[in-house]
Design an enzyme around this catalytic site. Structure first.
Site, PDB file in Angstrom:
ATOM      1  CD  GLU A  36      13.885  10.226 -16.936  1.00  0.00           C
ATOM      2  OE1 GLU A  36      14.972  10.533 -16.398  1.00  0.00           O
ATOM      3  OE2 GLU A  36      13.662  10.361 -18.150  1.00  0.00           O
ATOM      4  CE  LYS A  59      16.727  17.353  -9.409  1.00  0.00           C
ATOM      5  NZ  LYS A  59      17.939  17.194  -8.638  1.00  0.00           N
ATOM      6  CG  ASP A  76      20.588  13.962  -3.635  1.00  0.00           C
ATOM      7  OD1 ASP A  76      21.190  14.786  -4.372  1.00  0.00           O
ATOM      8  OD2 ASP A  76      20.408  14.135  -2.427  1.00  0.00           O
ATOM      9  CE1 TYR A 112      20.394  11.672 -14.579  1.00  0.00           C
ATOM     10  CE2 TYR A 112      20.522  13.127 -16.484  1.00  0.00           C
ATOM     11  CZ  TYR A 112      20.881  12.821 -15.187  1.00  0.00           C
ATOM     12  OH  TYR A 112      21.732  13.638 -14.499  1.00  0.00           O
ATOM     13  CE  LYS A 159      15.514  19.857  -6.288  1.00  0.00           C
ATOM     14  NZ  LYS A 159      16.294  20.529  -5.280  1.00  0.00           N
ATOM     15  CB  CYS A 179       9.061  32.937  35.633  1.00  0.00           C
ATOM     16  SG  CYS A 179       7.668  32.105  34.840  1.00  0.00           S
ATOM     17  CB  CYS A 185       4.717  33.299  37.864  1.00  0.00           C
ATOM     18  SG  CYS A 185       6.321  32.568  38.242  1.00  0.00           S
ATOM     19  CB  CYS A 238       9.825  29.100  36.756  1.00  0.00           C
ATOM     20  SG  CYS A 238       8.482  29.739  37.776  1.00  0.00           S
ATOM     21  CB  CYS A 263       4.702  29.109  37.667  1.00  0.00           C
ATOM     22  SG  CYS A 263       4.938  29.686  35.979  1.00  0.00           S
TER      23      CYS A 263
HETATM   24  S1  IVH Z   1      17.526  15.469 -16.733  1.00  0.00           S
HETATM   25  C1  IVH Z   1      18.814  19.079 -19.317  1.00  0.00           C
HETATM   26  N1  IVH Z   1      16.890  13.419 -15.215  1.00  0.00           N
HETATM   27  O1  IVH Z   1      19.332  16.772 -11.471  1.00  0.00           O
HETATM   28  C2  IVH Z   1      18.577  18.573 -17.967  1.00  0.00           C
HETATM   29  N2  IVH Z   1      18.394  15.020 -14.350  1.00  0.00           N
HETATM   30  O2  IVH Z   1      18.718  19.684 -11.032  1.00  0.00           O
HETATM   31  C3  IVH Z   1      19.136  17.237 -17.828  1.00  0.00           C
HETATM   32  N3  IVH Z   1      19.227  14.499 -12.107  1.00  0.00           N
HETATM   33  O3  IVH Z   1      21.786  18.209 -13.485  1.00  0.00           O
HETATM   34  C4  IVH Z   1      18.780  16.662 -16.525  1.00  0.00           C
HETATM   35  N4  IVH Z   1      18.139  12.606 -11.871  1.00  0.00           N
HETATM   36  O4  IVH Z   1      22.330  16.008 -12.244  1.00  0.00           O
HETATM   37  C5  IVH Z   1      17.602  14.550 -15.310  1.00  0.00           C
HETATM   38  N5  IVH Z   1      16.274  11.521 -14.051  1.00  0.00           N
HETATM   39  C6  IVH Z   1      16.973  12.656 -14.117  1.00  0.00           C
HETATM   40  C7  IVH Z   1      17.812  13.101 -13.093  1.00  0.00           C
HETATM   41  C8  IVH Z   1      18.506  14.304 -13.231  1.00  0.00           C
HETATM   42  C9  IVH Z   1      18.990  13.450 -11.323  1.00  0.00           C
HETATM   43  C10 IVH Z   1      20.099  15.621 -11.752  1.00  0.00           C
HETATM   44  C11 IVH Z   1      21.058  16.028 -12.820  1.00  0.00           C
HETATM   45  C12 IVH Z   1      20.689  17.425 -13.167  1.00  0.00           C
HETATM   46  C13 IVH Z   1      20.040  17.884 -11.924  1.00  0.00           C
HETATM   47  C14 IVH Z   1      19.097  19.021 -12.201  1.00  0.00           C
END
Ligand code: IVH
Length: 678
Positions: A117, A119, A121, A232, A319, A413, A416, A431, A436
């Site tokens: 999935e 991640k 932000d 999620y 990451k 410098c 030189c 310089c 130089c």
């Molecule tokens: S699973 C038990 N899935 O990332 C762990 N986390 O660094 C449950 N996050 O605390 C997290 N997208 O805030 C999961 N697809 C995703 C996510 C996700 C973002 C965040 C979440 C978590 C943090 C972990």
């Protein structure tokens, strides 16, 4: 066997790191105002983890490596999570993803599929439903206790208030759904415009804006912010839901927003392909992602893996390559540029930033070093965005070693030995010795560069050798080198020497704009050089221009005009131009309305062997012609180089005349012979 005693320096370092991390946790989780990037934070975190791993007994019960996040802010009601909201272990390389797989295989023998999935932000939220109705929403807080943000979460359009009955799904009486609340990038831009219009400070990034929006005391404001969510996690999932992939599908059927880019895959190779794809594809999304979460799909296998203090063992967060990292300043050197400007440069402990190793970062000038107070021994965060030169963003003051002393710009410098002169109009020191060696080297590199003479293969390795052997000391010398000389260069076979010699020879006819740019006049970049070339047309006309005339050229201005006039009148400038001309370099006059090729359109296709395409086009323009990129009935002639493409076929179909490179060169020379030379 007893434990090794922990050296006091290590203890102090760990304590400082802990303090620093707790401070950043607070800025991030409570104030929504982080001062360093996530990547920089991760680097500190890892460093502390490594110290604690190397010295058992160093870890404290309240070390941030074992606790999660930061305490909740005071003005929201605190709520205790039914089960702690965990965090994820990070993987920064494919190797570390491989180690994750190894851990799984050691315990499970086979993994019955993964879910990958994005991640997101944003901000983690927990949504509690009782009898299918949303009863409570909370932020993560420290993972154990968060803040009650129910009234605000109710304003988020894609979080359902009441869950529909779905055939075959028997929801538990009380259940929790967890996910991420985020602000789309497009909304972020809109909100920041509004903030600025209202005289309020803009938010640093979408995540902070989302956090600030979710933690408004007035839910009316939150509503205007148009937050969104992706969920999620489901706890406990209803009977019959035995995997993460089933859970996500069912949550979607219940009306939750579930990210469509999830995938169920069978092997780590497929995981890898997904990571590679999203490493760049993420830039097209309207929300920010900082990685990919890789999860064991099967629920029973998840349970078998269990969790360690802070994070589950069945998932890992990969990451994406960070654009900012923390590293140590090993030294501060002063480099001398082409114009003599002295630039302090931080020598760094090598660190991977946005996919490449960074060893140096520019500190711009001494005022900048003083403003940021960068010292040797400091831990700094380094940023590389796009393809710009890495820069030092800030110093992590808490980690400063006691012996670190402020930087002092040298008086002379380093190359030189001549005194560095501070110029009142500029921020830097210069310089002023035209001989130089550092300036000479930079100027040769500039001269061979893409926007100047464009000599392919003439990079730092070649220039350094040419200088060291004393074969080249002026710009013109570069054009006096024959293939025999070049064949003597280290690592140069006859063939590459011949290529380099050909590249040098081919660049003897630069456009006037390139010639001006190549002179390396202070303040004159490629754009200014072109403006000057277009205005004056020939080198002779440029040389004859007065300072006011130069300054009056559109896009030039008085300061640059003065620099150009001063350069052309100086002994150095005059010698440089004379030297280049004497070495056989002839700038092609810029297109004049009276050029012999006016009204003619030339299209080049395929590879030319005698000169770079940029130069061929420049010469066409110099004769008043147009160099076009596509063939039409209006095209005068098509020049076919080696391996011509579809343009050639098109020319044949349209009956446009086609000539080869030899004929093209012959016609160019003939026409140029007919123009008054600059
Ligand atoms: S699973 C038990 N899935 O990332 C762990 N986390 O660094 C449950 N996050 O605390 C997290 N997208 O805030 C999961 N697809 C995703 C996510 C996700 C973002 C965040 C979440 C978590 C943090 C972990």
């Amino acid at each position: 066997m007893g434990r090794r005693p922990i050296p006091p320096t290590v203890r102090r370092q760990a304590a400082r790191l802990r303090e620093e991390i707790v401070h950043h946790n607070y800025l991030y989780h409570v104030l929504d105002a982080p001062e360093i990037s996530d990547a920089a934070y991760d680097a500190l975190f890892r460093e502390l983890q490594a110290l604690e791993a190397a010295h058992p007994g160093l870890q404290t019960k309240d070390s941030p490596t074992v606790t999660v996040g930061a305490e909740a802010a005071a003005h929201f009601r605190k709520v205790r999570h039914r089960t702690p909201m965990l965090s994820l272990q990070n993987a920064f390389t494919l190797e570390e993803v491989g180690e994750f797989q190894d851990r799984l295989l050691r315990q499970l023998r086979v993994v019955r599929g993964y879910v990958v999935e994005l991640k997101i932000d944003g901000l983690a939220v927990s949504l509690t439903y009782a009898d299918s109705v949303l009863r409570q929403a909370a932020t993560r807080g420290d993972g154990v206790e968060g803040e009650d943000v129910t009234h605000n979460v109710r304003t988020i359009a894609d979080i359902p208030e009441r869950l529909p009955a779905v055939p075959g799904l028997h929801l538990p009486a009380v259940m929790e759904v967890r996910g991420e609340v985020y602000l789309p990038r497009s909304e972020f831009a809109r909100i920041n415009q509004a903030q600025q219009a209202a005289g309020l400070p803009p938010y640093a990034n979408p995540r902070n804006a989302a956090a600030g929006s979710l933690r408004q005391l007035d839910a009316g404001i939150t509503r205007q912010r148009r937050l969104r969510s992706w969920v999620y996690q489901w706890d406990p999932p209803p009977d019959g839901i035995d995997s993460q992939s089933q859970a996500l599908d069912a949550l979607q059927r219940l009306g939750f927003a579930v990210n469509p880019h999830r995938a169920r895959v069978a092997t780590v190779d497929e995981v890898e392909a997904y990571l590679r794809r999203w490493e760049t594809a993420r830039q097209q999304l309207d929300y920010e992602t900082d990685g990919v979460v890789i999860k064991v799909d099967d629920r029973h296998q998840q349970e078998e893996m269990g969790a360690v203090s802070r994070s589950p063992r069945w998932a890992v967060a990969y990451k994406f390559a960070p654009e900012e990292q923390v590293t140590e300043v090993l030294g501060i050197d002063v480099s001398i540029g082409r114009t003599g400007v002295a630039t302090p440069v931080a020598r760094l402990r090598p660190v991977l930033v946005a996919g490449s190793t960074v060893r140096h970062a520019t500190l711009h000038n001494e005022d900048e070093v003083a403003r940021k107070d960068v010292r040797v021994g400091d831990r700094v965060s380094v940023r590389k965005a796009g393809d710009v030169i890495p820069a030092v963003v800030r110093v992590l003051l808490e980690l400063r070693p006691p012996e670190a002393r402020p930087f002092e710009m040298p008086e002379s410098c380093p190359q030189c030995g001549q005194t560095l002169v501070r110029e009142p109009a500029a921020a830097g020191r210069y310089c002023q010795n035209p001989g130089c060696p550092a300036q000479r080297r930079q100027h040769l590199l500039h001269l061979a560069g893409r926007d100047a003479f464009d000599i392919e293969g003439c990079g730092p390795a070649v220039v350094d050798q040419l200088l060291a052997r004393g074969w080249v000391s002026t710009a013109g010398d570069l054009f006096r080198l024959g293939p025999d000389r070049l064949a003597d260069l280290d690592g140069y076979a006859t063939r590459s020497a011949r290529q380099l010699a050909a590249a040098v020879a081919a660049s003897r006819r630069p456009s006037l704009a390139r010639f001006i740019y190549a002179l390396g006049i202070r303040h004159v970049g490629a754009v200014t050089a072109r403006a000057l070339a277009e205005h004056f047309g020939t080198l002779a006309a440029l040389q004859a221009a007065s300072e006011p005339e130069l300054g009056a050229v559109e896009g030039v201005g008085p300061i640059v005009g003065r620099a150009v006039a001063a350069f052309l009148a100086s002994a150095t400038g005059r010698a440089m131009v004379a030297d280049l001309l004497a070495a056989g370099v002839v700038p092609a006059p810029t297109r004049r309305s009276d050029g012999p090729w006016r009204g003619q359109t030339v299209v080049l296709t395929g590879t030319l062997s005698r000169f770079p395409r940029s130069q061929a086009e420049g010469r066409v323009r110099g004769l008043g012609g147009t160099a076009a990129s596509s063939v039409s009935r209006k095209t005068t002639v098509v020049v076919a180089g080696a391996e011509p493409g579809s343009k050639l076929e098109r020319a044949q179909r349209l009956g446009v005349p086609i000539i080869d490179e030899e004929e093209f060169l012959r016609r160019l020379e003939e026409a140029e012979g007919a123009t008054p030379e600059g």
